[in-house]
Scaffold this motif. Structure first.
Motif, PDB file in Angstrom:
ATOM      1  N   THR A 293      16.667  43.391  34.816  1.00 57.95           N
ATOM      2  CA  THR A 293      17.027  41.984  34.954  1.00 57.95           C
ATOM      3  C   THR A 293      15.757  41.150  35.072  1.00 57.95           C
ATOM      4  N   TYR A 295      14.011  37.341  36.022  1.00 56.69           N
ATOM      5  CA  TYR A 295      14.310  36.198  36.888  1.00 56.69           C
ATOM      6  C   TYR A 295      13.064  35.394  37.211  1.00 56.69           C
ATOM      7  N   ASN A 316      18.422  26.029  39.171  1.00 54.46           N
ATOM      8  CA  ASN A 316      19.234  26.955  38.382  1.00 54.46           C
ATOM      9  C   ASN A 316      20.044  26.227  37.323  1.00 54.46           C
ATOM     10  N   TRP A 505      17.117  33.274  43.178  1.00 53.91           N
ATOM     11  CA  TRP A 505      16.261  33.205  41.994  1.00 53.91           C
ATOM     12  C   TRP A 505      16.828  32.154  41.039  1.00 53.91           C
ATOM     13  N   PHE A 507      18.358  32.888  37.733  1.00 56.71           N
ATOM     14  CA  PHE A 507      18.828  34.140  37.123  1.00 56.71           C
ATOM     15  C   PHE A 507      18.655  34.011  35.617  1.00 56.71           C
TER      16      PHE A 507
END
Lengths: 546, 325
Positions: A293, A295, A316, A505, A507
């Protein structure tokens, strides 16, 4: 008399041509011999594996070779990611989930022909745990009772490892630890023959020996590694007779070699803007999820992100992930959370933060910075790379769009790591940073615990210094369960808290593997473990007779 | 002459000391922790890293590390690679032959082709052929090797399929006693030609200039007056004298090819020394970088010595030894 160098020139031309050809005349029998019936699979490695000692391996280049040479008690099914028998035919787990009893398979032999017995398991584990071996991942065996005492020299044996008879090994754990079986599938838990690995000259570094489906034939530095099918493999002899890992650093050269037929697979696919190559090779590209992943981490110990969840949520909502991974750098999947697809606990219904600049602006105002007023200088740290720069610039533009200007700080890897990781005691100086987490082993604990558990501040993984007792508790509880569905449920809850409530985070993306395979390569099992874990023992070559 | 050679060899010691010190200091100052590098990727216990630091002597103060390093060098020990964990001498033994073979092949093409083109240009001084050669030489010298290699690969391997795309081959003959595997000859052609073109251009221009200068020398007219044939005058008188600067260049250039074939090795996946050094620098594998640089220093000095000795043959006026001392 006239000086006529032209004639002499011809003479020299002949000599030069002869000289140019001469070095080759003394050389070998010509192009590689591939008999028609021989099944050969050739793939590319970017560079030589740093090591071919399973106890020392931590990287995927080493793994690309070693996973074909070695086997442990158990292995991970590359498709389902479930643990399945390998050298152990079966096992039982005690009701208190502390004692694992393994029954070894009959007829398993090392490449030198010697049968594998329970003493070999004991020796191999001791070798990995021995302090002098300096096995970077010896923590894989740390859950066993007495492992630490053995490493520190306080005990000559591993208390929790008992050889009951030639076919039975019993392991006792300090506390219930659900991912333990998965850890036993890692390379440092491979079973190796003592007579080879006790060699003081360490010849095994160049001539590794295990009980896997292939055995090492030749390793020529910077040139190739050649494996041959092991006739005595307990799982049946592979269909391939020979596997050649060719060391080719340059991507453009490797692509030409693939086009010319010198490679049967390639771990790098044509760039999307190369239309001609895409047209030629596009149909041969295989895309599949990868356990990683990406981030942008917020440093939760430093202002302005410390204690300001609305600001983190605003950032975000500001970022257009679809643009990033569909237009800017195609090939990744936009992320809505932490657990990547393919892992137990992956939640397709987690809302995440779709791009919504209006909402972002509103949250920015609620965070105390209406239209960005009063926002202190913020730097986004990345390590030097073309892709990082492009992603950072796109995010910078998105944030500017909502009134939150940031700067980009691009530094080399070691300086970057220093600024990002911090220490267990003190945070790093980076306020925001781009990071990718690649799972060491396929268990959801291997991503959530290092990155989110409050015991892992600093280099252990929790660089953002996230501390939420609810998340800690969910992760700890999940470790003591053996029911995979129940565990997955707890992980899903922990992820939901970290994503929707705490927005720890930005994402960004789930990684994908993309690999080129020639159409005549059959039996490919795409695996979230990555292109180098596609099991070669299942491949076969089906070329139509020409 | 023996004392001259001995003096030159003794002169190698301070050069090596300076090179060793410089390389060690530069690499020591680079950021990054070798112990972490030895340990491998992410998720490594700090205890393991500490233990590695102690095992490899990386916990000692810098001066101690330096003195230990020099001490090992005096014993002929170039150390052990952090990454491959085997002696640097073994690594050099494995990858130097490929570079040496490539450099020799490239130099043969460059010297042969350069002499021919230079001679042709000199013979047609001021005419079309001369200009053509000069332009070709300029192109050869100024074309980036990386680009040229890829273009040659695309044309001769990918499009025409006359030659293999890259690599050293897997089935070359093994040299008896040395155990070194030779490349398959068709694999050698493209990298050797690519590597040769820069030198070829320079040699062609040098030969041309040198021949034009010697072409007007009086001793050639004398030789002609004595009845020598054109071929004899060219080979024994004109070429031999014109060769002096060319040999100097070839010597220096050959030494440079041994260490500087990086781009060619990279493009053609040639398992040589240049690529090994660059990778070792990238990975901060200090013992390998230090060992390879020292090895190349020795090679450079020895090649220079060989060039100086070649002058003895080419120019009888040159003497080394007591008279020159």
């Amino acid at each position: 008399m006239r000086f006529r160098p032209l004639m002499v020139g011809r003479l020299l031309l002949g000599l030069a041509l002869a000289a140019a050809v001469a070095p080759g005349l003394a050389c070998g029998p010509g192009p590689a011999r591939v008999t028609k019936a021989e099944q050969v699979f050739r793939f590319r490695l970017r560079e030589d594996p740093p090591t071919l000692d399973p106890a020392l391996s931590t990287d995927n280049l080493s793994g690309a070779v070693l996973n074909n040479l070695f086997r442990g008690l158990v292995e991970i099914d590359p498709g389902t990611l479930l643990v399945r028998p390998a050298v152990a035919a079966s096992w039982t787990i005690s009701p208190d989930r502390l004692t694992y009893s393994f029954r070894l398979r009959d007829g398993v032999t090392f490449h030198n022909g010697r049968p594998v017995g329970a003493r070999d398991v004991e020796y191999s584990f001791m070798r990995t745990l021995r302090k002098e071996t300096n096995a970077p991942w010896r923590w894989a065996l740390d859950p066993i009772v007495g492992a630490r005492d053995f490493t520190e020299g306080r005990s000559a044996t591993i208390e929790g490892l008992k050889v009951m008879d030639d076919r039975t090994v019993v392991l006792r754990l300090k506390k219930p630890f659900a991912p333990f079986l998965g850890l036993l599938s890692l390379l440092p838990a491979s079973i190796v023959p003592r007579e080879v690995y006790e060699d003081p000259s360490k010849a095994y570094l160049r001539a590794p020996m295990g009980c896997g489906p292939f055995r090492l034939a030749r390793w020529e530095q910077s040139n190739f590694i050649e494996l041959l099918a092991f006739d005595g493999y307990y799982g049946g002899r592979p269909a391939l007779d020979r596997v050649v890992a060719r060391i080719i650093e340059n991507r453009a050269s490797a692509t030409q070699e693939y086009r010319a037929g010198g490679l049967d697979s390639l771990d790098e696919v044509p760039p999307p803007d190369d239309k001609a190559l895409q047209e030629e090779l596009g149909s041969q590209i295989l895309y599949y999820p990868y356990l990683a992943t990406g981030y942008i981490g917020f440093n939760l110990a430093l202002p302005p992100f410390k204690g300001n969840v609305k600001l983190r949520q605003a950032f975000n909502y500001a970022v257009d992930k679809k643009y990033l991974w569909e237009v800017l750098i195609p090939g990744y999947l936009p992320a809505h959370g932490i657990i990547p697809p393919g892992l137990p606990g992956y939640d397709p219904n987690l809302p995440g933060y779709p791009c919504d600049p209006a909402r972002a602006k509103q949250l920015l105002a609620e965070a105390g910075y209406p239209e960005g007023r009063g926002l202190p200088p913020i730097a986004l740290w990345v390590n030097t790379s073309e892709d990082n720069r492009r992603v950072a610039e796109a995010i910078q533009a998105d944030l500017k769009n909502i009134g939150a200007p940031i700067s980009i700080k691009e530094v080399d890897w070691s300086a970057y790591l220093k600024a990002v990781e911090g220490t267990p005691e003190a945070p790093g100086q980076a306020q925001m940073f781009r990071f990718g987490w690649f799972l060491d082993y396929p268990d959801t604990d291997a991503i959530l615990r290092p990155l989110l558990h409050s015991s892992n501040f600093g280099p252990a993984g929790n660089h953002i210094r996230y501390r939420n007792p609810r998340v800690d508790d969910l992760l700890d509880r999940a470790l003591s369960l053996t029911d995979e569905a129940q565990r997955a449920g707890l992980y899903r809850q922990a992820e939901r808290v970290a994503v929707m409530e705490d927005a720890v985070w930005i994402f960004l993306n789930y990684y994908q593997s993309s690999t080129l395979f020639k159409p005549y390569v059959k039996g490919v099992v795409p695996t979230p473990l990555g292109e180098f874990r596609i099991p070669l023992e299942r491949l076969r070559i089906e070329k139509s007779p020409s | 002459m023996a004392s001259y050679v001995l003096r030159r060899l003794l002169g190698l010691a301070p050069v090596l000391l300076a090179a060793a010190t410089l390389v060690w200091a530069l690499l020591f100052l680079l950021p990054g922790d070798p112990a972490r590098l030895i340990a491998g990727g992410q998720g490594v216990d700090s205890e393991v890293i500490d233990s590695i630091r102690a095992e490899w002597g990386l916990d000692a103060p810098a001066p101690i590390q330096y003195l230990r390093y020099l001490g090992k060098l005096l014993r002929g020990d170039l150390g052990v690679s952090y990454i491959q964990r085997r002696p640097v001498t073994a690594i050099i033994r494995d990858c130097f032959p490929a570079t040496f073979i490539l450099a020799v092949a490239a130099m043969l093409i460059a010297a042969g082709g350069g002499l021919v083109l230079g001679a042709l240009a000199a013979a047609h001084h001021g005419r079309l052929l001369d200009h053509l050669v000069l332009i070709l030489a300029l192109l050869g010298t100024s074309t980036p090797v990386f680009w040229l290699g890829l273009m040659l690969m695309l044309l001769f391997a990918s499009r025409l399929a006359w030659l293999p795309v890259l690599g050293y081959g897997m089935d070359g003959a093994i040299v008896p006693f040395l155990g070194i595997r030779l490349p398959e000859w068709d694999h050698l052609v493209l990298p050797a030609v690519t590597l040769s073109l820069v030198s070829l251009g320079a040699i062609a221009r040098l030969t041309r200039t040198s021949l034009i200068e010697t072409g007007s020398a009086e001793y050639l007219r004398t030789a002609a007056a004595k009845g020598a044939s054109a071929l004899r005058i060219f080979v024994y008188h004109a070429l031999k004298n014109a060769l002096l600067p060319v040999v100097t260049f070839v010597g220096l250039d050959f030494a440079a090819l041994l260490g500087g074939a990086v781009a060619t090795e990279y493009v053609f996946a040639w398992p040589g020394l240049g690529k090994t050094i660059v990778r070792a620098i990238a990975l901060k594998d200090l013992p390998v970088v230090e060992g390879c640089v020292l090895f190349l220093t020795v090679v450079f000095v020895l090649v220079n010595l060989a060039v100086d000795l070649a002058y003895l043959y080419l120019d009888p006026r040159i003497h080394y030894g007591r008279a020159a001392a």
